[in-house]
Design a protein around this motif. Sequence first.
Motif, PDB file in Angstrom:
ATOM      1  N   CYS A 168       0.818  -1.229   0.000  1.00  0.00           N
ATOM      2  CA  CYS A 168       0.000   0.000   0.000  1.00  0.00           C
ATOM      3  C   CYS A 168       0.846   1.271   0.000  1.00  0.00           C
ATOM      4  CB  CYS A 168      -0.944   0.006   1.199  1.00  0.00           C
ATOM      5  SG  CYS A 168      -2.044  -1.432   1.274  1.00  0.00           S
ATOM      6  N   SER A 169       1.892   1.288  -0.783  1.00  0.00           N
ATOM      7  CA  SER A 169       2.693   2.500  -0.909  1.00  0.00           C
ATOM      8  C   SER A 169       3.016   2.736  -2.375  1.00  0.00           C
ATOM      9  CB  SER A 169       4.009   2.375  -0.123  1.00  0.00           C
ATOM     10  OG  SER A 169       3.771   2.279   1.253  1.00  0.00           O
ATOM     11  N   SER A 170       3.103   4.002  -2.751  1.00  0.00           N
ATOM     12  CA  SER A 170       3.481   4.339  -4.117  1.00  0.00           C
ATOM     13  C   SER A 170       4.982   4.157  -4.288  1.00  0.00           C
ATOM     14  CB  SER A 170       3.100   5.786  -4.412  1.00  0.00           C
ATOM     15  OG  SER A 170       3.901   6.671  -3.628  1.00  0.00           O
ATOM     16  N   VAL A 171       5.435   4.136  -5.536  1.00  0.00           N
ATOM     17  CA  VAL A 171       6.865   4.032  -5.802  1.00  0.00           C
ATOM     18  C   VAL A 171       7.609   5.195  -5.157  1.00  0.00           C
ATOM     19  CG1 VAL A 171       8.617   4.134  -7.627  1.00  0.00           C
ATOM     20  CG2 VAL A 171       6.615   2.666  -7.900  1.00  0.00           C
ATOM     21  N   SER A 172       7.029   6.371  -5.218  1.00  0.00           N
ATOM     22  CA  SER A 172       7.659   7.548  -4.619  1.00  0.00           C
ATOM     23  C   SER A 172       7.816   7.393  -3.111  1.00  0.00           C
ATOM     24  CB  SER A 172       6.831   8.796  -4.929  1.00  0.00           C
ATOM     25  OG  SER A 172       7.383   9.926  -4.305  1.00  0.00           O
ATOM     26  N   GLN A 173       6.767   6.877  -2.456  1.00  0.00           N
ATOM     27  CA  GLN A 173       6.840   6.657  -1.006  1.00  0.00           C
ATOM     28  C   GLN A 173       7.855   5.582  -0.652  1.00  0.00           C
ATOM     29  OE1 GLN A 173       2.614   5.881  -0.625  1.00  0.00           O
ATOM     30  NE2 GLN A 173       2.321   7.735   0.615  1.00  0.00           N
TER      31      GLN A 173
END
Length: 313
Positions: A168-173
């Motif tokens: 549940c995290s974006s690549v950026s995160q």
Amino acid sequence: MASPSSFKVSPETEKFLCDRLLDQTQPISERFRALFSLRNLRGPAPRNALILATRDSSNLLAHEAAFALGQMQDTDAVPALEAVLNNIALHPIVRHEAAEALGAIGLESNVPLLKRSLVSDPAEEVRETCELALQRIEELKSVADNDGMVAKEVLPFLSVDPAAPASCSSVSQLRDVLLDEEKGMYERYAALFALRNHGGDEAISAIIDSLSASSALLRHEVAYVLGQLQNKAASDALCRVLRNANEHPMVRHEAAEALGSIADDESVALLKEFAQDPEPLVSQSCEVALSMLEFEKSGKSFEFLFMQTPEVH
């Protein structure tokens, strides 16, 4: 790769593989062929051969044997892995791999030993591995089902990872977590494996950038992951790691193996050059990688040595 439990060989072939693994007169690449074959088998003979190999004079082979026992998740190997971790006379890369293997096997009874080594081992990379292993065991415990059995892990890269991928995290995160020196090691590893599973240019760029992390343990895992991804975008960065004589040998060794997986012209040329490196972990990694490439070019499998008939002398 098929499931390890699906392979059956004759007692004669099994003995041949065990003998080949432990025969120090054989080239390191031949011994690795035996090791990669034995990790697909089960039973006391393959296990005991791998256990003996954890004390080999080649630290590269010894650490790979410990890694194999962890990937096999063989609980009968736990006492031997504990003995390896406790023996500070052994190279840190071997002790590190024993700690990681104990985490991969995941028994709660491994916790006290890992806690002791977490505070007492003289090598930072071993202490950090113990931290990872402890958190992995804790996570496995937390996801156990109602019957007390650990839920089956999804292994997209056919490996038992030292940390579960973050969710549940974006690549950026994920990139921010991986590059954050204030985050815990397990959290950064979780971000690394999530980025690996995500793939794509942005994720691979983030992984490459983490080769500048302060932790040698993390840098070595990053190089390993780049080898799993086999993306040519990582070639230049991995070449720089291999060329850097001041880099930790365990990182350079993983960079060499990753370059063997990528196998572009520059990577192969560099492997040939550094097969003469004064650090055995590096030179032997290059030798094994080049041998694997030769088998691949010839259309033969490097790994399945037991599919061949042993020579009779």
